[in-house]
Design an enzyme around this catalytic site. Structure first.
Site, PDB file in Angstrom:
ATOM      1  N   TYR A 151     143.900 -44.243  13.095  1.00  0.00           N
ATOM      2  CA  TYR A 151     142.716 -43.431  13.440  1.00  0.00           C
ATOM      3  C   TYR A 151     142.171 -43.907  14.790  1.00  0.00           C
ATOM      4  CZ  TYR A 151     138.146 -41.249  13.461  1.00  0.00           C
ATOM      5  OH  TYR A 151     137.027 -40.524  13.844  1.00  0.00           O
ATOM      6  N   LEU A 183     128.799 -44.305  13.074  1.00  0.00           N
ATOM      7  CA  LEU A 183     128.829 -43.769  11.705  1.00  0.00           C
ATOM      8  C   LEU A 183     127.884 -42.585  11.506  1.00  0.00           C
ATOM      9  CD1 LEU A 183     128.953 -47.341  10.303  1.00  0.00           C
ATOM     10  CD2 LEU A 183     130.654 -45.598   9.696  1.00  0.00           C
TER      11      LEU A 183
HETATM   12  P1  NDP Z   1     133.957 -33.463   8.507  1.00  0.00           P
HETATM   13  O1  NDP Z   1     135.040 -33.843   7.584  1.00  0.00           O
HETATM   14  O2  NDP Z   1     132.611 -33.159   7.925  1.00  0.00           O
HETATM   15  O3  NDP Z   1     134.425 -32.207   9.400  1.00  0.00           O
HETATM   16  C1  NDP Z   1     135.715 -32.119   9.925  1.00  0.00           C
HETATM   17  C2  NDP Z   1     135.942 -30.710  10.461  1.00  0.00           C
HETATM   18  O4  NDP Z   1     137.234 -30.660  11.074  1.00  0.00           O
HETATM   19  C3  NDP Z   1     135.917 -29.656   9.371  1.00  0.00           C
HETATM   20  O5  NDP Z   1     135.178 -28.539   9.818  1.00  0.00           O
HETATM   21  C4  NDP Z   1     137.374 -29.291   9.183  1.00  0.00           C
HETATM   22  O6  NDP Z   1     137.476 -27.914   8.853  1.00  0.00           O
HETATM   23  C5  NDP Z   1     137.939 -29.534  10.585  1.00  0.00           C
HETATM   24  N1  NDP Z   1     139.363 -29.815  10.536  1.00  0.00           N
HETATM   25  C6  NDP Z   1     139.965 -30.899   9.991  1.00  0.00           C
HETATM   26  N2  NDP Z   1     141.294 -30.781  10.056  1.00  0.00           N
HETATM   27  C7  NDP Z   1     141.545 -29.590  10.668  1.00  0.00           C
HETATM   28  C8  NDP Z   1     142.738 -28.893  11.000  1.00  0.00           C
HETATM   29  N3  NDP Z   1     143.948 -29.386  10.734  1.00  0.00           N
HETATM   30  N4  NDP Z   1     142.638 -27.691  11.623  1.00  0.00           N
HETATM   31  C9  NDP Z   1     141.422 -27.175  11.893  1.00  0.00           C
HETATM   32  N5  NDP Z   1     140.258 -27.779  11.591  1.00  0.00           N
HETATM   33  C10 NDP Z   1     140.326 -28.967  10.968  1.00  0.00           C
HETATM   34  O7  NDP Z   1     133.857 -34.651   9.572  1.00  0.00           O
HETATM   35  P2  NDP Z   1     132.907 -34.888  10.851  1.00  0.00           P
HETATM   36  O8  NDP Z   1     132.002 -33.758  11.089  1.00  0.00           O
HETATM   37  O9  NDP Z   1     132.340 -36.236  10.707  1.00  0.00           O
HETATM   38  O10 NDP Z   1     134.029 -34.981  11.991  1.00  0.00           O
HETATM   39  C11 NDP Z   1     134.037 -34.175  13.148  1.00  0.00           C
HETATM   40  C12 NDP Z   1     134.597 -34.990  14.295  1.00  0.00           C
HETATM   41  O11 NDP Z   1     133.751 -36.102  14.539  1.00  0.00           O
HETATM   42  C13 NDP Z   1     135.998 -35.560  14.064  1.00  0.00           C
HETATM   43  O12 NDP Z   1     136.749 -35.438  15.254  1.00  0.00           O
HETATM   44  C14 NDP Z   1     135.727 -37.025  13.748  1.00  0.00           C
HETATM   45  O13 NDP Z   1     136.825 -37.840  14.066  1.00  0.00           O
HETATM   46  C15 NDP Z   1     134.537 -37.275  14.656  1.00  0.00           C
HETATM   47  N6  NDP Z   1     133.720 -38.435  14.325  1.00  0.00           N
HETATM   48  C16 NDP Z   1     133.111 -38.546  13.103  1.00  0.00           C
HETATM   49  C17 NDP Z   1     132.322 -39.656  12.821  1.00  0.00           C
HETATM   50  C18 NDP Z   1     131.693 -39.880  11.494  1.00  0.00           C
HETATM   51  O14 NDP Z   1     131.287 -41.038  11.202  1.00  0.00           O
HETATM   52  N7  NDP Z   1     131.547 -38.878  10.653  1.00  0.00           N
HETATM   53  C19 NDP Z   1     132.092 -40.684  13.843  1.00  0.00           C
HETATM   54  C20 NDP Z   1     132.796 -40.461  15.084  1.00  0.00           C
HETATM   55  C21 NDP Z   1     133.541 -39.369  15.310  1.00  0.00           C
HETATM   56  P3  NDP Z   1     138.484 -27.279   7.778  1.00  0.00           P
HETATM   57  O15 NDP Z   1     138.757 -28.328   6.744  1.00  0.00           O
HETATM   58  O16 NDP Z   1     137.760 -26.070   7.254  1.00  0.00           O
HETATM   59  O17 NDP Z   1     139.675 -26.920   8.583  1.00  0.00           O
HETATM   60  C1  8X3 Z   2     134.240 -42.363  12.724  1.00  0.00           C
HETATM   61  C2  8X3 Z   2     133.528 -43.667  12.815  1.00  0.00           C
HETATM   62  O1  8X3 Z   2     133.729 -46.169  12.313  1.00  0.00           O
HETATM   63  O2  8X3 Z   2     134.591 -44.622  10.650  1.00  0.00           O
HETATM   64  O3  8X3 Z   2     134.962 -42.082  13.883  1.00  0.00           O
HETATM   65  O4  8X3 Z   2     135.782 -44.995  12.699  1.00  0.00           O
HETATM   66  S1  8X3 Z   2     134.466 -44.906  12.086  1.00  0.00           S
END
Ligand code: NDP
Ligand code: 8X3
Length: 251
Positions: A151, A183
Site C-alpha cells: 500500500y 487517518l
Molecule cells: P473508501 O473505501 O470509503 O472509498 C474508496 C472509494 O474508491 C469508493 O468510492 C470505491 O467505490 C472506490 N474504488 C475502489 N476501488 C475501485 C475500483 N477498482 N474502481 C473504481 N472505484 C474504486 O475509502 P477512502 O474514502 O478513505 O479512500 C479514498 C482515497 O483516499 C483512496 O485513494 C485512499 O487510498 C486515500 N486515503 C485514505 C485515507 C484514510 O485513512 N481513509 C488516508 C489517506 C489516503 P466503489 O467500491 O463503488 O467502486
Molecule cells: C491511509 C492512511 O495510515 O492507513 O492512506 O496508510 S494509512
C-alpha cells in the site's frame, strides 16, 4: 458555477464528501464508482442542487475507463477539475505473508487506475491549456510503516506521478497537486480488513480521526485558489497523529 468536477471513488468516504461539498457550491459533477445503487442514491441526493452525471466503471479496466469518458454527454465532457481519489488498501500483512491478489489490487487500482483516468481526461485539458488535477495520495506515500509495504509503495508511486505530472503538464498551464491525508474514518479500514468490523473500528478508536468532510473542505480550498496558485503537495493528519505509527490516544 459551470465548472465540471470529475470525482473517482465518489460512492464512499472522501470522494462522496467531495461530491456533496461541490454540489453545494453548484459545480457540475461527474461521479464515478462501481456500486451503481450508491451512485443512483447520490444522484437522487445531489441532483436537486446541481447537474450530476454518473459513470460506472472499474478504474483497473483501461478499455472501460476510456469508453466511459468517451461516453460523456457534451454538457459534462469539458472537465475542469479531476479528483483522482478511487483507491484502497487491501490487507495489512508482512511482505512474506502478503497475498498476490491484494498486491495486484493495490497497484492496479491506486496506481494504474489513476493513470488510466488521467490519460483519458488530459487531452481536453491540454487543448484548453487549463485544468486542475488533484491526486489523493496519503501519508503512506511519504513514509513506510510495518505491514504497509505494498500500500505504501502504491502511494509513493502516486507521489512520484504527482510530481511527474506537474512537470510534464507545466508547459500546458495545468495545475497538478496532491492531498495526502493521514487517518480518515471512512470505509477504508473495512476494505483493508476485508469486512472485519471490529478491526476496522479499532483503527479509529481512542482519538479523533479526520472526517471525510475535512478532506473535502481542503480539496475545495485547493481548487478555489486563484489560478496562478497551485497547492502542489499537502499533508494533513489528525491532531492526535504525528506519523503513521505515532498516535496519541490520551488527548
Ligand atoms: P473508501 O473505501 O470509503 O472509498 C474508496 C472509494 O474508491 C469508493 O468510492 C470505491 O467505490 C472506490 N474504488 C475502489 N476501488 C475501485 C475500483 N477498482 N474502481 C473504481 N472505484 C474504486 O475509502 P477512502 O474514502 O478513505 O479512500 C479514498 C482515497 O483516499 C483512496 O485513494 C485512499 O487510498 C486515500 N486515503 C485514505 C485515507 C484514510 O485513512 N481513509 C488516508 C489517506 C489516503 P466503489 O467500491 O463503488 O467502486
Ligand atoms: C491511509 C492512511 O495510515 O492507513 O492512506 O496508510 S494509512
Amino acid at each position: 458555477m459551470n465548472q465540471t468536477v470529475f470525482v473517482t471513488g465518489a460512492t464512499s468516504g472522501i470522494g462522496k464528501a467531495t461530491a456533496e461539498l461541490f454540489a453545494k457550491h453548484k459545480y457540475n459533477l461527474v461521479l464515478c464508482g462501481r456500486r451503481q445503487e450508491r451512485l443512483d442514491l447520490l444522484k437522487q441526493e445531489l441532483g436537486a442542487q446541481t447537474n450530476v452525471h454518473l459513470l460506472n466503471f472499474d478504474v483497473r479496466d483501461k478499455v472501460a475507463v476510456q469508453s466511459a469518458i468517451d461516453s460523456l454527454p457534451e454538457a459534462f465532457a469539458d472537465i475542469s477539475i479531476l479528483v483522482n481519489n478511487a483507491g484502497n488498501a487491501h490487507g495489512m500483512d508482512t511482505i512474506q505473508e502478503g497475498s498476490l491478489e491484494d498486491w495486484d489490487a493495490m497497484l492496479d487500482i491506486n496506481v494504474k487506475g489513476l493513470l488510466y483516468v488521467s490519460k483519458a481526461i488530459l487531452p481536453k485539458m491540454i487543448s484548453k491549456k487549463e485544468g486542475h488535477i488533484i491526486n489523493i495520495g496519503s501519508t503512506a506515500g511519504k513514509e513506510v510503516y510495518p505491514k504497509g509495504n505494498v500500500y505504501c509503495a502504491s502511494k509513493h508511486a502516486v507521489d512520484a506521478i504527482n510530481q511527474g505530472m506537474r512537470m510534464d503538464l507545466n508547459e500546458h498551464g495545468i495545475r497538478v497537486g496532491a492531498v495526502n491525508p493521514g487517518l480518515v474514518e471512512t470505509e477504508f479500514s473495512n476494505v483493508r480488513f476485508k469486512g472485519d468490523e471490529a478491526r476496522a473500528k479499532n483503527a479509529y478508536k481512542g482519538y479523533q480521526a479526520l472526517k471525510p468532510e475535512d478532506i473535502a473542505d481542503i480539496i475545495h480550498f485547493v481548487v478555489t485558489r486563484p489560478y496562478h496558485v497551485n497547492i502542489a503537495d499537502l499533508v494533513v493528519m489528525p491532531t492526535a497523529q504525528a506519523s503513521s505509527t505515532l498516535i496519541n490516544k490520551n488527548l
